[in-house]
Design an enzyme around this catalytic site. Structure first.
Site, PDB file in Angstrom:
ATOM      1  CB  SER A  48      25.312  44.115 -17.050  1.00 13.58           C
ATOM      2  OG  SER A  48      26.319  43.613 -17.915  1.00 13.58           O
ATOM      3  CD  GLU A  49      27.868  46.008 -23.112  1.00 15.67           C
ATOM      4  OE1 GLU A  49      28.050  47.229 -23.197  1.00 15.67           O
ATOM      5  OE2 GLU A  49      28.639  45.176 -23.614  1.00 15.67           O
ATOM      6  CG  ASN A  50      25.103  41.083 -20.349  1.00 17.43           C
ATOM      7  OD1 ASN A  50      25.470  42.039 -19.665  1.00 17.43           O
ATOM      8  ND2 ASN A  50      25.256  39.851 -19.946  1.00 17.43           N
TER       9      ASN A  50
END
Lengths: 222, 222
Positions: A48-50
């Site tokens: 996940s990009e976060n």
């Protein structure tokens, strides 16, 4: 009679192309469904990009942690072996080609693999891009999952995108409710088609010119 | 004697001037230094450039800064979210500027600033609207866009624990932009849930070394 695939059936078809052991990023929207249908026989590490690797499913009601969310801001969990890292490293993984597969939604895809999936209306809503451009340029393979046409029946697979591009020449394969198509050096090559659909019908719903693989397979509508 | 702990939120944001560029951590509701942003609101600085992933939602934190007309420009990747009403209203009225930056580029521009670099070339955004007016160079046969560093006058971030030297550990995905923003600002201010004694943080597990941190303030977990 044509049997278009449901979103879940398209997700199942995408999942078949994800090898055991892959590091995968699923985009917001339709691609999220893929995570629900990958069988337990495969060990897939979701990114996940976060700042999450080894992202797990949604928590049980009451178990949510407001800090532990996915790119769509929904609560998720962390699997054993998963880890956290900061935003810059999350994109080092993506842009640097360390993620095997990025599955993205699309407004339009061109016959040369250009992707438009971030904005359609520049006038009335503030533009928002998020990680879309990074997810499209960095993964080893970029898979697009979309309906074959818009809700009002206009083609999404075009000679050239008319909406602003997310990235140029990046898409490897497109999965729609009607077909699986590879982006080849000479344009879109149909690999599989929905049951009951003729080549002429598929071409009539596609603005880009299609060619067909030697042995076009039939998609499983279930 | 080094002691970066401050007693109050007002002390934490003291001296932030009108016109400052403020980096604000968080992704959606995860990792947002809500109390520090409200302290900035009470402090009264205006004409701010705010660098953050989203542009606030509801009536809290960044949305409140925008509602109270303290923000001249937002630099962000995704200003639209559930309830981003104040940003959209000010944007439609032409009362607030928006510099839209792809998420990985936003983070990397701050990393470049913190690392003392003059910028970088990235494939993200090449051949798109977001490359307009920027230098493009072909590297390895692929177009790359030049992106400038993005330093802050101030960074407001949230971590989990700190010691008096400002060493930080974070909790789950709340880490997101914090470690990068901490490096990129002249004044880095951190809210933490807990202070610990020097030596109590596992040195192998410190995420942000205290050299990047100027002030830490304790805010009990809500």
């Amino acid at each position: 009679m044509i049997s278009p695939l449901s979103d879940v059936a398209v997700a199942r078809r995408v999942a078949r192309d994800i090898p055991d052991g892959s590091y995968v990023n699923l985009g917001i929207g339709m691609p999220i469904l893929v995570g629900d249908v990958v069988g337990p026989d495969k060990e897939i590490v979701y990114h996940s990009e976060n700042g999450i690797l080894g992202m797990g499913p949604a928590p049980a009601p009451g178990e949510e942690d407001r800090e532990l969310i996915n790119a769509g801001k929904q609560p998720v969990t962390l699997l054993p072996g998963g880890c956290y890292f900061h935003h810059t490293d999350a994109f080092v993984m993506m842009r640097g080609g360390h993620i095997d597969i990025s599955v993205l939604g699309a407004f339009q895809v061109s016959e040369t693999g250009d992707l438009a999936n971030w904005i359609t209306d520049l006038a009335t809503m503030p533009p928002a891009v998020g990680g879309a451009m990074d997810l499209a340029v960095g993964a080893k393979r970029v898979l697009v999952m979309t309906t074959h046409t818009t809700r009002d029946g206009r083609p999404k697979l075009l000679p050239r995108c008319t909406y602003p591009l997310t990235a140029a020449r990046v898409v490897d394969r497109v999965y729609t409710d009607l077909a699986v198509l590879d982006v080849g050096p000479d344009g879109l090559v149909v690999q599989e088609m929905a049951p009951g659909l003729t080549r002429t019908e598929l071409q009539s719903l596609t603005a880009a010119r299609l060619t067909f693989a030697d042995d076009v397979g039939e998609l499983d509508p279930h | 004697m080094i002691d970066k702990r401050v007693a109050t939120l007002a002390d934490a944001v003291a001296g932030i001037s009108d016109g400052a560029t403020v980096l604000i951590g968080g992704f959606g509701d995860s990792g947002v230094p809500v109390e520090l942003v409200h302290a900035l609101l009470d402090h009264g600085a205006r004409d701010l450039t705010v660098v953050t992933n989203n542009a606030g939602a509801g009536e809290s934190d960044v949305a409140a800064l925008i509602r109270e007309r303290r923000v001249r420009t937002v630099v962000c990747s995704y200003p639209r979210s559930m309830g981003s009403v104040w940003f959209e209203e000010r944007w439609r009225a032409g009362e607030i500027g928006l510099e839209l930056v792809p998420q990985g580029t936003l983070s990397e521009r701050m990393r470049a600033a913190g690392a003392g670099l003059g910028g970088f070339f990235t494939p993200t955004g090449a051949d798109t609207l977001l490359a307009e007016g920027k230098e493009v160079r072909t590297i390895g046969g692929r177009p790359h866009v030049f992106e400038h560093p993005l330093p802050g006058d101030v960074a407001l971030i949230k971590a989990h624990r700190a010691d008096r030297w400002g060493n930080l550990v974070y909790r789950t995905a709340a880490r997101n932009y914090g470690p990068t923003m901490a490096t990129a600002a002249a004044l880095t201010v951190v809210q933490v849930e807990e202070f610990v004694e020097l030596g109590d943080l596992d040195p192998e597990a410190v995420v942000t070394p205290g050299v990047f941190v100027d002030r830490v303030v304790r805010v009990a977990a809500s």
